[in-house]
Design a protein around this motif. Structure first.
Motif, PDB file in Angstrom:
ATOM      1  N   PRO A 139       0.821  -1.213   0.000  1.00  0.00           N
ATOM      2  CA  PRO A 139       0.000   0.000   0.000  1.00  0.00           C
ATOM      3  C   PRO A 139       0.853   1.259   0.000  1.00  0.00           C
ATOM      4  N   HIS A 140       0.292   2.316  -0.531  1.00  0.00           N
ATOM      5  CA  HIS A 140       0.905   3.637  -0.433  1.00  0.00           C
ATOM      6  C   HIS A 140       0.611   4.187   0.963  1.00  0.00           C
ATOM      7  N   LEU A 141       1.565   4.904   1.526  1.00  0.00           N
ATOM      8  CA  LEU A 141       1.448   5.424   2.878  1.00  0.00           C
ATOM      9  C   LEU A 141       1.567   6.943   2.870  1.00  0.00           C
ATOM     10  N   THR A 142       0.717   7.610   3.643  1.00  0.00           N
ATOM     11  CA  THR A 142       0.812   9.065   3.792  1.00  0.00           C
ATOM     12  C   THR A 142       0.686   9.431   5.258  1.00  0.00           C
ATOM     13  N   GLU A 143       1.258  10.551   5.617  1.00  0.00           N
ATOM     14  CA  GLU A 143       1.155  11.071   6.980  1.00  0.00           C
ATOM     15  C   GLU A 143       0.958  12.580   6.922  1.00  0.00           C
ATOM     16  N   HIS A 144      -0.035  13.070   7.647  1.00  0.00           N
ATOM     17  CA  HIS A 144      -0.296  14.495   7.787  1.00  0.00           C
ATOM     18  C   HIS A 144      -0.434  14.798   9.271  1.00  0.00           C
ATOM     19  N   SER A 145      -0.031  15.991   9.685  1.00  0.00           N
ATOM     20  CA  SER A 145      -0.127  16.332  11.101  1.00  0.00           C
ATOM     21  C   SER A 145      -0.347  17.821  11.270  1.00  0.00           C
ATOM     22  N   ILE A 146      -0.803  18.179  12.472  1.00  0.00           N
ATOM     23  CA  ILE A 146      -1.029  19.583  12.799  1.00  0.00           C
ATOM     24  C   ILE A 146      -0.959  19.732  14.312  1.00  0.00           C
ATOM     25  N   THR A 147      -0.581  20.921  14.780  1.00  0.00           N
ATOM     26  CA  THR A 147      -0.556  21.219  16.212  1.00  0.00           C
ATOM     27  C   THR A 147      -1.727  22.136  16.535  1.00  0.00           C
ATOM     28  N   VAL A 148      -2.445  21.791  17.586  1.00  0.00           N
ATOM     29  CA  VAL A 148      -3.684  22.479  17.950  1.00  0.00           C
ATOM     30  C   VAL A 148      -3.535  23.075  19.342  1.00  0.00           C
ATOM     31  N   ALA A 149      -3.951  24.312  19.490  1.00  0.00           N
ATOM     32  CA  ALA A 149      -3.903  24.983  20.800  1.00  0.00           C
ATOM     33  C   ALA A 149      -5.183  24.679  21.570  1.00  0.00           C
ATOM     34  N   ALA A 150      -5.326  23.410  21.938  1.00  0.00           N
ATOM     35  CA  ALA A 150      -6.495  22.956  22.686  1.00  0.00           C
ATOM     36  C   ALA A 150      -6.126  21.655  23.382  1.00  0.00           C
ATOM     37  N   PRO A 151      -6.829  21.308  24.460  1.00  0.00           N
ATOM     38  CA  PRO A 151      -6.521  20.069  25.182  1.00  0.00           C
ATOM     39  C   PRO A 151      -6.753  18.833  24.315  1.00  0.00           C
ATOM     40  N   ALA A 152      -5.933  17.801  24.560  1.00  0.00           N
ATOM     41  CA  ALA A 152      -6.042  16.567  23.774  1.00  0.00           C
ATOM     42  C   ALA A 152      -7.411  15.921  23.931  1.00  0.00           C
ATOM     43  N   SER A 153      -7.995  16.003  25.124  1.00  0.00           N
ATOM     44  CA  SER A 153      -9.308  15.384  25.342  1.00  0.00           C
ATOM     45  C   SER A 153     -10.377  16.014  24.462  1.00  0.00           C
ATOM     46  N   ALA A 154     -10.329  17.339  24.300  1.00  0.00           N
ATOM     47  CA  ALA A 154     -11.316  18.033  23.467  1.00  0.00           C
ATOM     48  C   ALA A 154     -11.108  17.715  21.991  1.00  0.00           C
ATOM     49  N   VAL A 155      -9.861  17.635  21.572  1.00  0.00           N
ATOM     50  CA  VAL A 155      -9.566  17.319  20.172  1.00  0.00           C
ATOM     51  C   VAL A 155     -10.025  15.900  19.856  1.00  0.00           C
ATOM     52  N   TYR A 156      -9.705  14.954  20.746  1.00  0.00           N
ATOM     53  CA  TYR A 156     -10.111  13.568  20.517  1.00  0.00           C
ATOM     54  C   TYR A 156     -11.637  13.461  20.442  1.00  0.00           C
ATOM     55  N   ALA A 157     -12.331  14.183  21.294  1.00  0.00           N
ATOM     56  CA  ALA A 157     -13.799  14.128  21.298  1.00  0.00           C
ATOM     57  C   ALA A 157     -14.374  14.561  19.957  1.00  0.00           C
ATOM     58  N   LEU A 158     -13.783  15.568  19.317  1.00  0.00           N
ATOM     59  CA  LEU A 158     -14.261  16.020  18.017  1.00  0.00           C
ATOM     60  C   LEU A 158     -14.049  14.961  16.942  1.00  0.00           C
ATOM     61  N   VAL A 159     -12.916  14.264  16.985  1.00  0.00           N
ATOM     62  CA  VAL A 159     -12.661  13.207  16.003  1.00  0.00           C
ATOM     63  C   VAL A 159     -13.588  12.023  16.250  1.00  0.00           C
ATOM     64  N   ALA A 160     -13.857  11.722  17.502  1.00  0.00           N
ATOM     65  CA  ALA A 160     -14.681  10.558  17.838  1.00  0.00           C
ATOM     66  C   ALA A 160     -16.155  10.774  17.510  1.00  0.00           C
ATOM     67  N   ASP A 161     -16.634  12.009  17.609  1.00  0.00           N
ATOM     68  CA  ASP A 161     -18.066  12.310  17.438  1.00  0.00           C
ATOM     69  C   ASP A 161     -18.400  12.490  15.959  1.00  0.00           C
ATOM     70  N   VAL A 162     -18.775  11.406  15.293  1.00  0.00           N
ATOM     71  CA  VAL A 162     -19.033  11.485  13.849  1.00  0.00           C
ATOM     72  C   VAL A 162     -20.278  12.296  13.524  1.00  0.00           C
ATOM     73  N   SER A 163     -21.189  12.466  14.488  1.00  0.00           N
ATOM     74  CA  SER A 163     -22.393  13.254  14.211  1.00  0.00           C
ATOM     75  C   SER A 163     -22.041  14.696  13.876  1.00  0.00           C
ATOM     76  N   ALA A 164     -20.878  15.164  14.364  1.00  0.00           N
ATOM     77  CA  ALA A 164     -20.462  16.550  14.121  1.00  0.00           C
ATOM     78  C   ALA A 164     -19.604  16.695  12.872  1.00  0.00           C
ATOM     79  N   TRP A 165     -19.207  15.602  12.257  1.00  0.00           N
ATOM     80  CA  TRP A 165     -18.278  15.688  11.133  1.00  0.00           C
ATOM     81  C   TRP A 165     -18.743  16.589   9.992  1.00  0.00           C
ATOM     82  N   PRO A 166     -20.008  16.512   9.557  1.00  0.00           N
ATOM     83  CA  PRO A 166     -20.403  17.392   8.443  1.00  0.00           C
ATOM     84  C   PRO A 166     -20.246  18.878   8.770  1.00  0.00           C
ATOM     85  N   GLN A 167     -20.340  19.240  10.053  1.00  0.00           N
ATOM     86  CA  GLN A 167     -20.146  20.636  10.443  1.00  0.00           C
ATOM     87  C   GLN A 167     -18.675  20.976  10.639  1.00  0.00           C
ATOM     88  N   VAL A 168     -17.885  19.996  11.085  1.00  0.00           N
ATOM     89  CA  VAL A 168     -16.471  20.257  11.379  1.00  0.00           C
ATOM     90  C   VAL A 168     -15.609  20.111  10.137  1.00  0.00           C
TER      91      VAL A 168
END
Length: 328
Positions: A12-41
């Motif tokens: 397989p082809h492999l890619t990696e992207h990253s970014i640094t966010v000025a917010a707590p890890a718990s809040a960032v993880y919650a946004l990725v986990a909550d798929v109901s919010a994805w169309p807005q985010v």
């Protein structure tokens, strides 16, 4: 990271992207986990349906996702494994959409010092028949969408508690003495709206495949001015439901999604409901309404504008369905 060369075993082809966010890890993880919010985010995501949900402590989740890739709407089914303790989410497409033969990856949310978070998004993929042209197309889509998703995630997470004030949902309904199929037909045939709805001045509709519609629409405000929006719609005729996402939104908004839902009431009537979910853009609000404008004022204006147009559409859909019932 550039894709690896394809070997005889079709690695397989492999890619990696990253970014640094000025917010707590718990809040960032919650946004990725909550798929109901994805169309807005996430800009590319049009609609997500949870087919099998994971328990609160983490585990396996199955999703169906509709998203824009290389200017086309693709849909696929994915399995995710959520690990809140490690703040990782691995994913694998179960039913890929051509030209993708296989696609998977992982979200890694890593806590940094001073309340900052590093987010890493990994992908691995293969093209159908290992076609080089398809591989290049997939690479472009993965790169564009990954960058867009990470930037959007950063913006949403850094809003913090203010995001709750910017984000709101509302609905309008009509009770129709008629058939759900007739109400749905009126809403589905948006290409006829300029003839049927007084606030629609122009509408170009293309349907690249059954049930996937692209709309470019000019709506007329009460003062006579025209406003242009472009949207993608996913139409579920068997469920009498249409979901949509605006790709070009008015200046006061950063996101707008919605859905039309038609439900049988069991007594020969149906309820047709228009739902809107809006995220305001604070800078856009000040630009559109003036530096002293409040978010409450912006919410009220957006609610009135969108609600008026939706209510007008529902009223005409009601007339169409009830006239069809009388004539049948």
């Amino acid at each position: 990271m550039a894709p690896t060369a394809t070997s005889e075993t079709s690695a397989p082809h492999l890619t990696e992207h990253s970014i640094t966010v000025a917010a707590p890890a718990s809040a960032v993880y919650a946004l990725v986990a909550d798929v109901s919010a994805w169309p807005q985010v996430f800009g590319p995501t049009v609609h997500v349906e949870v087919l099998q949900d994971a328990p609160a402590e983490g585990g396996e989740q199955t999703l169906r996702i509709w998203a824009v890739a290389n200017e086309r709407v693709r849909t696929w089914t994915s399995r995710r494994i959520l690990d809140p303790a490690a703040r990782t989410i691995t994913f694998r497409q179960l039913v890929p959409a051509a030209p993708v033969a296989a696609m998977g990856g992982e979200w890694r949310v890593e806590e940094l010092e001073a309340g900052r978070t590093r987010v890493v998004l990994l992908h691995d993929y293969r093209a159908v028949d290992d076609d080089p042209a398809a591989e290049e197309q997939i690479e472009r889509a993965v790169d564009r969408n990954s960058r867009a998703e990470l930037a959007a995630l950063k913006n949403a997470a850094e809003l913090g508690d203010a995001r709750d004030e910017l984000h709101f949902t509302f609905s309008d309904s009509e009770t129709v003495v008629g058939a759900a199929g007739d109400v749905y037909a009126f809403l589905d045939r948006a290409d006829l709206w300029p003839e049927r709805l007084p606030h629609v001045a122009r509408l170009d509709l293309t349907e690249e495949e059954p049930g996937i519609q692209h709309m470019d629409m000019d709506t007329r405000s009460p003062d006579g001015s025209l406003h242009n929006t472009t949207s993608v719609r996913v139409c579920f005729e068997d469920r009498h439901m249409i979901v949509y996402k605006q790709l070009r939104v008015p200046v006061a908004m950063s996101g707008h999604t919605g859905r039309w839902v038609i439900e049988s009431l069991g007594d020969g009537t149906v309820r047709a409901t228009s739902w809107h979910t809006v995220t305001l853009d604070p800078e856009g609000v000040r630009s559109a309404l003036g530096p002293e404008a409040t978010l409450a004022e912006a919410r009220a204006l957006v609610r009135k504008a969108l609600g008026t147009n939706s209510s007008t559409t529902l009223h005409h859909a009601k007339q169409f369905a009830e006239e069809a019932r009388v004539g049948s």
